[in-house]
Scaffold this active site. Sequence first.
Site: not given
Length: 308
Positions: A81, A127-128, A145, A151, A236
């Site tokens: 991903k 997206r999340r 990040r 994280r 993008c």
Amino acid sequence: MSQKVIRIGTRDSELALWQAHTVQKKLNDLGYKTEIIAVKSQGDIILDKPLYELGITGIFTKTLDIAMINGQVDIAVHSMKDVPTALPVGIVQAAVLERANVLDILVHKGNLDFLSDIGTIATGSLRRQAQWLNKYPTHNVVDLRGNVNTRMQKLNDSNWSGAVFAAAGLERINLKPDDFIDLDWMIPAPAQGAMVVVAMADDSFTREAVSELNHIETEVCTYIERQFLKTLEGGCTAPIGAFATYDENNDTITLKGVLLSIDGKDKIGIEKVVPIEEWKKLGFHMAQEILNNGGEELMKNIKLSLKK
């Protein structure tokens, strides 16, 4: 068999090293000699800027691409991903490994009252963020990040209600805590849960060796998802989810796709089931449908808001 040592390039985070060691073991089991070479990526070094501000989709893969082109490593292992849909000239996809858990999960502090009230959720993914705000419009989403370990630590040290992670990453390095819920309503990132190995196009020995690790069903499903992504985004960064599954009983492919505005207020979703023969263009056609259904306008607005 040739005695060439296949040099495996990887980032030096715990998860990246786990992925590299997994590929190393599989190649060693097939009788190949290997060596792991860890390289630091810009994405790991620059932690104070959101990913989309760095102006590059391949921030985690660029350093390894350069190491391959310079001949320092023969292959690179990535979470698929994170890999841009267009690979650099001279670099090719050599294998996609069988997919792990595709779900996003919410890691929380043991109390879920905030779900019906106000809460603060952390994620570095547009997206999340967009899907979360679409479902929980009263919540606040903050940027998060760093590698998985960083994280997790930031979440523990914070007053946030929770943070969203890919289940696969936490499972691979045994970091998945007890306090989590599966976000099965959230459409994952294209190719989430899959690992990809890339090699140099002109290195036939290495490409042949690595091709033995390829899992065809995962390769087809991730191809469809990434084609959907590529058709929609055109280079993008945008809140896009896509998940393809193969049903062997009916010999069909199902693709669920979604495009959202960054604030989650606008959402265009699509789901289709087609015969397996139609897989090659499925991602393209479904992305076109979204673009014709208001997606083109939405993508324009996303690009504008990211420039601000």
